[in-house]
Scaffold this motif. Structure first.
Motif, PDB file in Angstrom:
ATOM      1  N   GLY A 103     -55.180 -65.159 -59.970  1.00  0.00           N
ATOM      2  CA  GLY A 103     -55.478 -64.311 -61.312  1.00  0.00           C
ATOM      3  C   GLY A 103     -54.050 -63.429 -61.739  1.00  0.00           C
ATOM      4  N   CYS A 104     -54.133 -63.173 -63.038  1.00  0.00           N
ATOM      5  CA  CYS A 104     -53.031 -62.438 -63.452  1.00  0.00           C
ATOM      6  C   CYS A 104     -53.657 -61.058 -64.031  1.00  0.00           C
ATOM      7  CB  CYS A 104     -52.201 -63.352 -64.465  1.00  0.00           C
ATOM      8  SG  CYS A 104     -51.025 -62.384 -65.549  1.00  0.00           S
ATOM      9  N   LEU A 105     -53.313 -60.148 -63.589  1.00  0.00           N
ATOM     10  CA  LEU A 105     -53.734 -58.668 -64.040  1.00  0.00           C
ATOM     11  C   LEU A 105     -52.692 -58.182 -65.095  1.00  0.00           C
ATOM     12  CD1 LEU A 105     -55.795 -56.360 -64.327  1.00  0.00           C
ATOM     13  CD2 LEU A 105     -54.471 -55.270 -62.265  1.00  0.00           C
ATOM     14  N   ARG A 106     -51.355 -58.253 -64.468  1.00  0.00           N
ATOM     15  CA  ARG A 106     -50.305 -57.787 -65.493  1.00  0.00           C
ATOM     16  C   ARG A 106     -49.053 -58.304 -64.721  1.00  0.00           C
ATOM     17  NH1 ARG A 106     -52.034 -56.411 -70.365  1.00  0.00           N
ATOM     18  NH2 ARG A 106     -50.523 -54.843 -71.172  1.00  0.00           N
ATOM     19  N   LEU A 107     -48.000 -58.687 -65.662  1.00  0.00           N
ATOM     20  CA  LEU A 107     -46.777 -59.205 -65.224  1.00  0.00           C
ATOM     21  C   LEU A 107     -45.749 -58.158 -65.844  1.00  0.00           C
ATOM     22  CD1 LEU A 107     -45.008 -61.342 -63.742  1.00  0.00           C
ATOM     23  CD2 LEU A 107     -45.035 -62.546 -66.185  1.00  0.00           C
ATOM     24  N   LEU A 108     -44.903 -57.837 -64.994  1.00  0.00           N
ATOM     25  CA  LEU A 108     -43.701 -56.982 -65.138  1.00  0.00           C
ATOM     26  C   LEU A 108     -42.353 -57.715 -64.726  1.00  0.00           C
ATOM     27  CD1 LEU A 108     -44.831 -53.406 -63.664  1.00  0.00           C
ATOM     28  CD2 LEU A 108     -45.356 -54.475 -66.034  1.00  0.00           C
ATOM     29  N   ARG A 109     -41.469 -57.635 -65.625  1.00  0.00           N
ATOM     30  CA  ARG A 109     -40.004 -58.376 -65.585  1.00  0.00           C
ATOM     31  C   ARG A 109     -38.773 -57.610 -66.084  1.00  0.00           C
ATOM     32  NH1 ARG A 109     -41.040 -63.342 -69.255  1.00  0.00           N
ATOM     33  NH2 ARG A 109     -42.371 -61.738 -70.332  1.00  0.00           N
ATOM     34  N   ALA A 110     -37.953 -57.708 -65.390  1.00  0.00           N
ATOM     35  CA  ALA A 110     -36.731 -57.163 -65.611  1.00  0.00           C
ATOM     36  C   ALA A 110     -35.510 -58.182 -65.445  1.00  0.00           C
ATOM     37  CB  ALA A 110     -36.175 -55.796 -65.077  1.00  0.00           C
ATOM     38  N   THR A 111     -34.197 -57.898 -66.080  1.00  0.00           N
ATOM     39  CA  THR A 111     -33.196 -59.027 -65.827  1.00  0.00           C
ATOM     40  C   THR A 111     -31.878 -58.045 -65.643  1.00  0.00           C
ATOM     41  OG1 THR A 111     -34.040 -60.658 -67.432  1.00  0.00           O
ATOM     42  CG2 THR A 111     -31.904 -60.542 -67.055  1.00  0.00           C
ATOM     43  N   TYR A 112     -31.233 -58.288 -64.719  1.00  0.00           N
ATOM     44  CA  TYR A 112     -29.882 -57.657 -64.265  1.00  0.00           C
ATOM     45  C   TYR A 112     -28.911 -58.573 -64.281  1.00  0.00           C
ATOM     46  CZ  TYR A 112     -33.278 -54.280 -61.948  1.00  0.00           C
ATOM     47  OH  TYR A 112     -34.209 -53.166 -61.761  1.00  0.00           O
ATOM     48  N   MET A 113     -27.621 -57.834 -64.315  1.00  0.00           N
ATOM     49  CA  MET A 113     -26.510 -58.606 -64.074  1.00  0.00           C
ATOM     50  C   MET A 113     -25.695 -57.995 -62.867  1.00  0.00           C
ATOM     51  SD  MET A 113     -23.977 -57.186 -67.113  1.00  0.00           S
ATOM     52  CE  MET A 113     -23.747 -55.297 -67.308  1.00  0.00           C
ATOM     53  N   ASP A 114     -24.610 -58.920 -62.562  1.00  0.00           N
ATOM     54  CA  ASP A 114     -23.949 -58.470 -61.233  1.00  0.00           C
ATOM     55  C   ASP A 114     -22.821 -57.789 -61.633  1.00  0.00           C
ATOM     56  OD1 ASP A 114     -22.507 -60.605 -62.437  1.00  0.00           O
ATOM     57  OD2 ASP A 114     -21.647 -61.022 -60.619  1.00  0.00           O
ATOM     58  N   PHE A 127     -48.907 -58.863 -60.674  1.00  0.00           N
ATOM     59  CA  PHE A 127     -49.889 -57.899 -60.207  1.00  0.00           C
ATOM     60  C   PHE A 127     -51.220 -58.747 -60.427  1.00  0.00           C
ATOM     61  CE2 PHE A 127     -46.754 -54.640 -60.838  1.00  0.00           C
ATOM     62  CZ  PHE A 127     -47.241 -53.898 -60.046  1.00  0.00           C
ATOM     63  N   THR A 128     -51.825 -59.367 -59.444  1.00  0.00           N
ATOM     64  CA  THR A 128     -52.875 -60.255 -59.417  1.00  0.00           C
ATOM     65  C   THR A 128     -54.318 -59.449 -59.295  1.00  0.00           C
ATOM     66  OG1 THR A 128     -53.208 -60.289 -57.119  1.00  0.00           O
ATOM     67  CG2 THR A 128     -51.409 -61.743 -57.968  1.00  0.00           C
ATOM     68  N   LYS A 129     -55.227 -60.356 -59.623  1.00  0.00           N
ATOM     69  CA  LYS A 129     -56.824 -59.749 -59.426  1.00  0.00           C
ATOM     70  C   LYS A 129     -57.320 -60.176 -58.090  1.00  0.00           C
ATOM     71  CE  LYS A 129     -57.229 -60.876 -64.347  1.00  0.00           C
ATOM     72  NZ  LYS A 129     -58.178 -61.487 -65.405  1.00  0.00           N
ATOM     73  N   ALA A 130     -56.603 -60.234 -57.312  1.00  0.00           N
ATOM     74  CA  ALA A 130     -57.198 -60.835 -56.018  1.00  0.00           C
ATOM     75  C   ALA A 130     -57.115 -59.976 -54.928  1.00  0.00           C
ATOM     76  CB  ALA A 130     -56.159 -62.061 -55.258  1.00  0.00           C
ATOM     77  N   ASP A 131     -58.126 -60.215 -53.817  1.00  0.00           N
ATOM     78  CA  ASP A 131     -58.256 -59.489 -52.603  1.00  0.00           C
ATOM     79  C   ASP A 131     -57.327 -59.810 -51.569  1.00  0.00           C
ATOM     80  OD1 ASP A 131     -59.452 -61.666 -51.798  1.00  0.00           O
ATOM     81  OD2 ASP A 131     -61.470 -61.094 -51.852  1.00  0.00           O
ATOM     82  N   THR A 132     -57.600 -59.080 -50.271  1.00  0.00           N
ATOM     83  CA  THR A 132     -56.317 -59.574 -49.222  1.00  0.00           C
ATOM     84  C   THR A 132     -56.818 -61.268 -48.808  1.00  0.00           C
ATOM     85  OG1 THR A 132     -58.034 -58.828 -47.689  1.00  0.00           O
ATOM     86  CG2 THR A 132     -56.218 -57.141 -48.509  1.00  0.00           C
ATOM     87  N   LEU A 181     -46.928 -61.623 -51.508  1.00  0.00           N
ATOM     88  CA  LEU A 181     -47.429 -60.546 -50.445  1.00  0.00           C
ATOM     89  C   LEU A 181     -49.135 -60.421 -49.982  1.00  0.00           C
ATOM     90  CD1 LEU A 181     -45.714 -57.465 -52.290  1.00  0.00           C
ATOM     91  CD2 LEU A 181     -44.768 -59.305 -50.618  1.00  0.00           C
ATOM     92  N   THR A 182     -49.334 -60.011 -48.699  1.00  0.00           N
ATOM     93  CA  THR A 182     -50.671 -60.210 -48.309  1.00  0.00           C
ATOM     94  C   THR A 182     -51.176 -58.640 -47.872  1.00  0.00           C
ATOM     95  OG1 THR A 182     -49.745 -60.194 -46.061  1.00  0.00           O
ATOM     96  CG2 THR A 182     -50.447 -62.391 -47.248  1.00  0.00           C
TER      97      THR A 182
END
Length: 250
Positions: A103-114, A127-132, A181-182
């Motif tokens: 599932g998809c609870l929320r998505l956060l994104r950022a873009t960087y440059m070197d 950020f998901t809606k899942a359990d372990t 991640l778990t």
């Protein structure tokens, strides 16, 4: 008897301290294969998208000591943060399908440059809606089916208008990494490309592009190191934030 009782108590306290230190250490270093024993940390991680300032999750500047080819240092500067959103149109159809079980609870994104302004990298926290159990199942599937190396499962970049990443679209994706991640309901990913907007015909997963002897364009340009290095440091920052949020005053 009193000395023996005191010694036994000291051993118990010491043992608990070592166990606690090991748990915290595995969390901070990213060893999510070790059981954390802290359901509260898993729950706390799931709420960070709305309770933690963006500068905490995506710092304005990220230091990548030893993150470049040959152990060279890297520094990334944040040039844009996407509005937090759902996952609609954020992933290619096949990747969206692969991630659907959690599932998809929320998505956060950022873009960087070197530092040279020649490379751009989008890093994301899904950020998901899942359990372990569900997160473990997804991680196992990505590993056993080698999904993290498939070019049809690359994450999409965030191309911010008016920045050096304005031309960073799907055709400019050069290297990527994705980590399920778990010990937190989070999927961390990063995708890198050239800042000049050139198309890349042979994208390569970061795990392969950072290997010694890799000769593809992404590998030679160090774009595998850009994606892997930035994703690793954003993930470490996430873990530190969760640890701080779940620590109790002594």
């Amino acid at each position: 008897m009193r000395p023996r009782v005191a010694a036994a108590a000291a051993c118990v306290v010491l043992g608990l301290g070592l166990i606690g230190g090991a748990v915290t250490g595995s969390w901070l270093t990213g060893d999510d294969s070790a059981p954390s024993g802290s359901p509260s940390a898993f729950v706390a991680a799931g709420g960070l998208w709305h309770s933690v300032p963006v500068d905490k999750l995506f710092p304005a500047t990220v230091d990548g000591t030893g993150a470049g080819p040959g152990g060279a240092d890297r520094t990334w500067t944040r040039i844009a943060v996407a509005p937090d959103s759902g996952c609609k149109d954020a992933f290619d159809p096949l990747l969206r399908k692969a991630l659907a079980p959690v599932g998809c609870l929320r998505l956060l994104r950022a873009t960087y440059m070197d530092a040279t302004r020649s490379h751009v990298t989008t890093v994301g926290l899904l950020f998901t809606k899942a359990d372990t159990t569900a997160m473990s199942a997804l991680k196992t599937r990505f590993k056993t089916e080698d999904l993290g190396r498939r070019t049809d499962l690359m994450p999409r970049p965030y191309a911010a208008k008016g920045t050096v990443a304005a031309g960073f679209g799907d055709d400019q994706r050069a290297s990527w990494t994705l980590s399920v991640l778990t010990d937190a309901p989070v999927v961390v990913y990063a995708v890198s490309g050239f800042a000049d907007g050139r198309s890349v015909t042979d994208p390569q997963p970061a795990a392969e592009a950072i290997q010694a002897g890799a000769t593809t364009a992404p590998a030679q340009a160090g774009l595998g190191h850009e994606a892997q290095g930035l994703a690793d440091r954003i993930e470490r920052g996430l873990r530190k934030t969760v640890t701080s949020a779940t620590e109790k005053p002594s």
